[in-house]
Design an enzyme around this catalytic site. Structure first.
Site, PDB file in Angstrom:
ATOM      1  N   ARG A   1     -27.689 -32.258 -29.177  1.00 46.50           N
ATOM      2  CA  ARG A   1     -26.407 -32.960 -29.267  1.00 46.50           C
ATOM      3  C   ARG A   1     -25.297 -31.927 -29.256  1.00 46.50           C
ATOM      4  O   ARG A   1     -25.276 -31.039 -30.099  1.00 46.50           O
ATOM      5  CB  ARG A   1     -26.335 -33.793 -30.556  1.00 46.50           C
ATOM      6  CG  ARG A   1     -25.262 -34.898 -30.519  1.00 46.50           C
ATOM      7  CD  ARG A   1     -25.062 -35.531 -31.884  1.00 46.50           C
ATOM      8  NE  ARG A   1     -24.450 -34.581 -32.781  1.00 46.50           N
ATOM      9  CZ  ARG A   1     -24.747 -34.459 -34.085  1.00 46.50           C
ATOM     10  NH1 ARG A   1     -25.627 -35.232 -34.648  1.00 46.50           N
ATOM     11  NH2 ARG A   1     -24.140 -33.556 -34.822  1.00 46.50           N
TER      12      ARG A   1
ATOM     13  N   GLU B   1     -20.144 -27.016 -31.559  1.00 53.51           N
ATOM     14  CA  GLU B   1     -21.451 -26.342 -31.510  1.00 53.51           C
ATOM     15  C   GLU B   1     -22.420 -27.243 -30.750  1.00 53.51           C
ATOM     16  O   GLU B   1     -22.139 -28.424 -30.517  1.00 53.51           O
ATOM     17  CB  GLU B   1     -22.004 -26.097 -32.915  1.00 53.51           C
ATOM     18  CG  GLU B   1     -22.297 -27.384 -33.674  1.00 53.51           C
ATOM     19  CD  GLU B   1     -23.285 -27.225 -34.832  1.00 53.51           C
ATOM     20  OE1 GLU B   1     -23.922 -26.174 -34.971  1.00 53.51           O
ATOM     21  OE2 GLU B   1     -23.420 -28.199 -35.599  1.00 53.51           O
TER      22      GLU B   1
ATOM     23  N   ASN C   1     -26.357 -28.626 -31.131  1.00 52.47           N
ATOM     24  CA  ASN C   1     -27.473 -28.727 -32.074  1.00 52.47           C
ATOM     25  C   ASN C   1     -28.758 -28.889 -31.275  1.00 52.47           C
ATOM     26  O   ASN C   1     -28.931 -29.893 -30.581  1.00 52.47           O
ATOM     27  CB  ASN C   1     -27.290 -29.953 -32.972  1.00 52.47           C
ATOM     28  CG  ASN C   1     -25.976 -29.895 -33.733  1.00 52.47           C
ATOM     29  OD1 ASN C   1     -25.865 -29.197 -34.727  1.00 52.47           O
ATOM     30  ND2 ASN C   1     -24.975 -30.613 -33.250  1.00 52.47           N
TER      31      ASN C   1
ATOM     32  N   SER D   1     -29.093 -35.454 -35.297  1.00 50.14           N
ATOM     33  CA  SER D   1     -29.403 -36.788 -35.823  1.00 50.14           C
ATOM     34  C   SER D   1     -28.335 -37.832 -35.479  1.00 50.14           C
ATOM     35  O   SER D   1     -27.354 -37.538 -34.815  1.00 50.14           O
ATOM     36  CB  SER D   1     -29.598 -36.711 -37.331  1.00 50.14           C
ATOM     37  OG  SER D   1     -28.449 -36.171 -37.930  1.00 50.14           O
TER      38      SER D   1
ATOM     39  N   LYS E   1     -25.453 -20.047 -33.834  1.00 54.85           N
ATOM     40  CA  LYS E   1     -24.022 -19.805 -33.636  1.00 54.85           C
ATOM     41  C   LYS E   1     -23.786 -18.443 -32.989  1.00 54.85           C
ATOM     42  O   LYS E   1     -22.834 -18.277 -32.231  1.00 54.85           O
ATOM     43  CB  LYS E   1     -23.288 -19.979 -34.958  1.00 54.85           C
ATOM     44  CG  LYS E   1     -23.398 -21.447 -35.392  1.00 54.85           C
ATOM     45  CD  LYS E   1     -22.723 -21.796 -36.663  1.00 54.85           C
ATOM     46  CE  LYS E   1     -22.694 -23.304 -36.862  1.00 54.85           C
ATOM     47  NZ  LYS E   1     -24.005 -23.926 -37.160  1.00 54.85           N
TER      48      LYS E   1
ATOM     49  N   LYS F   1     -18.093 -18.504 -39.648  1.00 49.62           N
ATOM     50  CA  LYS F   1     -19.353 -19.265 -39.662  1.00 49.62           C
ATOM     51  C   LYS F   1     -20.582 -18.379 -39.862  1.00 49.62           C
ATOM     52  O   LYS F   1     -20.817 -17.467 -39.062  1.00 49.62           O
ATOM     53  CB  LYS F   1     -19.522 -19.996 -38.328  1.00 49.62           C
ATOM     54  CG  LYS F   1     -18.454 -21.032 -38.041  1.00 49.62           C
ATOM     55  CD  LYS F   1     -18.838 -21.827 -36.805  1.00 49.62           C
ATOM     56  CE  LYS F   1     -17.939 -23.012 -36.612  1.00 49.62           C
ATOM     57  NZ  LYS F   1     -18.452 -23.906 -35.555  1.00 49.62           N
TER      58      LYS F   1
ATOM     59  N   GLU G   1     -27.053 -24.318 -40.526  1.00 48.70           N
ATOM     60  CA  GLU G   1     -26.848 -25.641 -39.947  1.00 48.70           C
ATOM     61  C   GLU G   1     -26.708 -26.648 -41.072  1.00 48.70           C
ATOM     62  O   GLU G   1     -27.208 -26.434 -42.168  1.00 48.70           O
ATOM     63  CB  GLU G   1     -28.070 -26.051 -39.105  1.00 48.70           C
ATOM     64  CG  GLU G   1     -28.427 -25.109 -37.983  1.00 48.70           C
ATOM     65  CD  GLU G   1     -27.414 -25.110 -36.866  1.00 48.70           C
ATOM     66  OE1 GLU G   1     -26.754 -26.136 -36.665  1.00 48.70           O
ATOM     67  OE2 GLU G   1     -27.261 -24.069 -36.212  1.00 48.70           O
ATOM     68  N   GLY G   2     -26.056 -27.751 -40.784  1.00 54.91           N
ATOM     69  CA  GLY G   2     -26.094 -28.862 -41.716  1.00 54.91           C
ATOM     70  C   GLY G   2     -24.800 -29.128 -42.469  1.00 54.91           C
ATOM     71  O   GLY G   2     -24.736 -30.010 -43.305  1.00 54.91           O
TER      72      GLY G   2
ATOM     73  N   ARG H   1     -18.050 -39.251 -34.987  1.00 63.83           N
ATOM     74  CA  ARG H   1     -17.957 -39.158 -36.454  1.00 63.83           C
ATOM     75  C   ARG H   1     -16.511 -38.861 -36.808  1.00 63.83           C
ATOM     76  O   ARG H   1     -15.849 -38.070 -36.128  1.00 63.83           O
ATOM     77  CB  ARG H   1     -18.849 -38.025 -36.973  1.00 63.83           C
ATOM     78  CG  ARG H   1     -20.317 -38.294 -36.794  1.00 63.83           C
ATOM     79  CD  ARG H   1     -21.137 -37.073 -37.152  1.00 63.83           C
ATOM     80  NE  ARG H   1     -20.840 -35.962 -36.266  1.00 63.83           N
ATOM     81  CZ  ARG H   1     -21.213 -34.714 -36.496  1.00 63.83           C
ATOM     82  NH1 ARG H   1     -21.886 -34.398 -37.574  1.00 63.83           N
ATOM     83  NH2 ARG H   1     -20.911 -33.757 -35.636  1.00 63.83           N
TER      84      ARG H   1
HETATM   85  P1  ADP Z   1     -23.033 -27.088 -38.892  1.00 65.53           P
HETATM   86  O1  ADP Z   1     -24.205 -26.431 -38.288  1.00 65.53           O
HETATM   87  O2  ADP Z   1     -22.900 -26.844 -40.357  1.00 65.53           O
HETATM   88  O3  ADP Z   1     -22.925 -28.533 -38.500  1.00 65.53           O
HETATM   89  P2  ADP Z   1     -20.590 -26.741 -37.364  1.00 65.53           P
HETATM   90  O4  ADP Z   1     -20.250 -25.610 -36.489  1.00 65.53           O
HETATM   91  O5  ADP Z   1     -20.852 -28.040 -36.696  1.00 65.53           O
HETATM   92  O6  ADP Z   1     -21.805 -26.298 -38.277  1.00 65.53           O
HETATM   93  O7  ADP Z   1     -19.428 -26.925 -38.429  1.00 65.53           O
HETATM   94  C1  ADP Z   1     -19.451 -27.939 -39.413  1.00 65.53           C
HETATM   95  C2  ADP Z   1     -18.169 -28.743 -39.363  1.00 65.53           C
HETATM   96  O8  ADP Z   1     -17.032 -27.883 -39.552  1.00 65.53           O
HETATM   97  C3  ADP Z   1     -17.918 -29.433 -38.042  1.00 65.53           C
HETATM   98  O9  ADP Z   1     -18.532 -30.695 -38.003  1.00 65.53           O
HETATM   99  C4  ADP Z   1     -16.408 -29.518 -37.992  1.00 65.53           C
HETATM  100  O10 ADP Z   1     -15.955 -30.629 -38.737  1.00 65.53           O
HETATM  101  C5  ADP Z   1     -15.962 -28.258 -38.717  1.00 65.53           C
HETATM  102  N1  ADP Z   1     -15.712 -27.174 -37.748  1.00 65.53           N
HETATM  103  C6  ADP Z   1     -16.630 -26.311 -37.269  1.00 65.53           C
HETATM  104  N2  ADP Z   1     -16.071 -25.456 -36.385  1.00 65.53           N
HETATM  105  C7  ADP Z   1     -14.785 -25.782 -36.304  1.00 65.53           C
HETATM  106  C8  ADP Z   1     -13.678 -25.291 -35.553  1.00 65.53           C
HETATM  107  N3  ADP Z   1     -13.808 -24.264 -34.713  1.00 65.53           N
HETATM  108  N4  ADP Z   1     -12.475 -25.893 -35.709  1.00 65.53           N
HETATM  109  C9  ADP Z   1     -12.323 -26.925 -36.566  1.00 65.53           C
HETATM  110  N5  ADP Z   1     -13.325 -27.442 -37.301  1.00 65.53           N
HETATM  111  C10 ADP Z   1     -14.541 -26.888 -37.175  1.00 65.53           C
HETATM  112 MG    MG Z   2     -22.364 -29.362 -36.762  1.00 66.00          MG
END
Ligand code: ADP
Ligand code: MG
Length: 451
Positions: A125, A144, A146, A151, A282, A341, A345-346, A427
């Site tokens: 996804r 990102e 996944n 899910s 990442k 970051k 994940e999660g 979401r």
């Molecule tokens: P995870 O693996 O924890 O899901 P993500 O990269 O999806 O990691 O980051 C988690 C959440 O943080 C995302 O769902 C989003 O809401 C927020 N986020 C992540 N990266 C960014 C970004 N570059 N700009 C704004 N919000 C972000």
């Molecule tokens: Mg995410």
């Protein structure tokens, strides 16, 4: 983005009545989660949190996200097969990050032995936000991809009926008709079914590895049900069931490396295999944004490369050296424009604002910084919606959305036999939460209302 629902959101009494109707329909449709009090039992369940109204999403961005999904599938598959790229990309990370290092060790061991599996299944996804730009038109930027724990395809198949219901109650028949149909659970199941078929044994089972405390079981059941309808049987096990020797990862979660190695060495079609899991890290995402990388991984496919690159936000390595020093200096100079970051994940692991500044100052002179990446912060235009959560009153808040597109591919040896997009997930969360998804209790399920 403006909302269509402006005046409706002001009428508290009407909202309450609508919310009651919406919740009943969500329960009837199976938009369910186990409760946090009883995460191992389906005796008492509740609805998965969702928005009362669908959120407006520009059709052009939806189309763009769908159009690039097959490219992302190809890219993930190419990365997973490129051992040299993975090794080079992750070399600094695995020195600092124990979890990634352990995955990488298994990857190397299996490569040395020779990969036993011949059928490869990817269910992923790709997640995006809509960056507001100076000319007012939002741009699709990837958060990102996944390749594991992708899910909510099951529940997202059931939410369109809920939003259509809400709009129908309001006699907004035309608007109800604009809610897109969505069935990722079917598409994901078709991918699994294809891999099962190519595996070539009618006795083969699908092994679903789940956590012991699985609140999101109804999401998974939606896919299991689709498989059973095709006479493909699913069994559920935890990693601990597979191997009795457990160990703790650095977050002290039980993560069973014995079981993971055992599975990886088998000829089962894994989803994901370790190389594909590593392709979703990442650090890999950040390295892919370097000039020339996409061209190297997808030779002779300039259109795909252009589509992919258009969705990339700014991504910066924090490896020791001048490039990393410059990235840190930029983030310290303008903290609101960046996200830090780790390789996790999660949800709930990223650092923003003052927390990011403190972490960067501490990491600056330490090799540990290589286990993080820095990313440009995406700033979508906030809008109003009403969030519905079990146990809380309906709440009208300023929100932002994240769009996910589900992708499926199946490869047999070197031949790609399936490459598709199979649906979406929207979401939405209140703007005060920087991080976190539905499972983390921050975001809620939504549907795009194309405009
Ligand atoms: P995870 O693996 O924890 O899901 P993500 O990269 O999806 O990691 O980051 C988690 C959440 O943080 C995302 O769902 C989003 O809401 C927020 N986020 C992540 N990266 C960014 C970004 N570059 N700009 C704004 N919000 C972000
Ligand atoms: Mg995410």
């Amino acid at each position: 983005m403006a909302t269509n629902w402006g005046s409706l959101l002001q009428n508290e009494q009407q909202l309450e009545e609508l919310a009651r109707q919406a919740v009943d329909r969500a329960l009837a449709e199976g938009v369910l989660l186990r409760t946090s009090q009883e995460p191992t039992s389906s005796e008492v369940v509740s609805y998965a949190p969702f928005t009362l109204f669908p959120s407006l999403v520009p059709s052009a961005l939806l189309e763009q996200a769908y159009a690039v999904q097959m490219d992302f599938n190809l890219l993930v598959d190419a990365v997973s097969q490129n051992a040299a790229f993975l090794e080079q990309t992750l070399s600094s990370t695995i020195k600092q990050d124990d979890f990634t290092a352990r995955l990488f060790d298994i990857h190397k061991q299996v490569l040395k032995e020779g990969i036993a599996q011949t059928v490869f299944l990817g269910l992923n996804r790709s997640d995006y936000m809509f960056q507001r730009s100076t000319d007012g038109s939002p741009a699709l930027k990837q958060i990102e991809i996944n390749t594991i724990s992708a899910s909510f395809g099951g529940l997202a198949s059931r939410t369109p009926a809920v939003h259509r219901h809400v709009l129908s109650v309001l006699s907004k028949t035309k608007e109800a008709g604009k809610i897109l149909s969505n069935n990722p659970s079917k598409g994901l199941a078709l991918g699994i079914a294809k891999a099962w078929e190519l595996y070539g044994s009618t006795n083969a089972l699908v092994l679903l590895i789940a956590q012991e405390k699985e609140r999101n079981i109804f999401d998974q059941r939606a896919i299991e049900n689709e498989l059973l309808a095709r006479n493909i049987h699913v069994i559920r096990r935890t990693f601990e069931d597979i191997s009795e020797k457990g160990s703790l990862d650095q977050d002290r979660r039980l993560f069973n490396w014995e079981a993971r190695l055992l599975l990886e060495r088998s000829c089962a079609a894994k989803c994901p295999d370790i190389a594909t899991q590593l392709a979703g890290t990442k650090k890999v995402q950040q390295e892919l944004s370097r000039p020339g990388m996409l061209e190297m991984l997808l030779p002779g496919q300039p259109e795909a490369v252009a589509r992919l690159r258009a969705t990339f936000a700014g991504l910066y390595s924090l490896d020791m050296g001048e490039e990393g020093d410059q990235a840190i200096a930029k983030a310290l100079a303008a903290p609101s424009r960046f996200v830090l970051k780790p390789q996790r994940e999660g949800g709930g692991n990223n650092l923003y604002g003052e927390e990011m500044v403190q972490a960067l100052k501490q990491l600056k002179d330490s090799e540990e910084r290589a286990s993080y990446i820095l990313m440009e912060k995406i700033e979508p235009e906030p809008f109003e919606n009403c969030l519905l959560r079990p146990g809380s009153p309906a709440q009208v808040v300023q929100c932002i959305s994240e769009l996910g597109i589900f992708g499926v591919y199946v490869r047999q040896e070197k031949t790609l036999v399936m490459n598709k997009h199979v649906g979406h997930l929207l979401r939405t969360k209140a703007i005060e939460h920087a991080d976190g998804g539905v499972a983390a209790g921050v975001a809620v399920l939504d549907n795009p209302y194309p405009v």
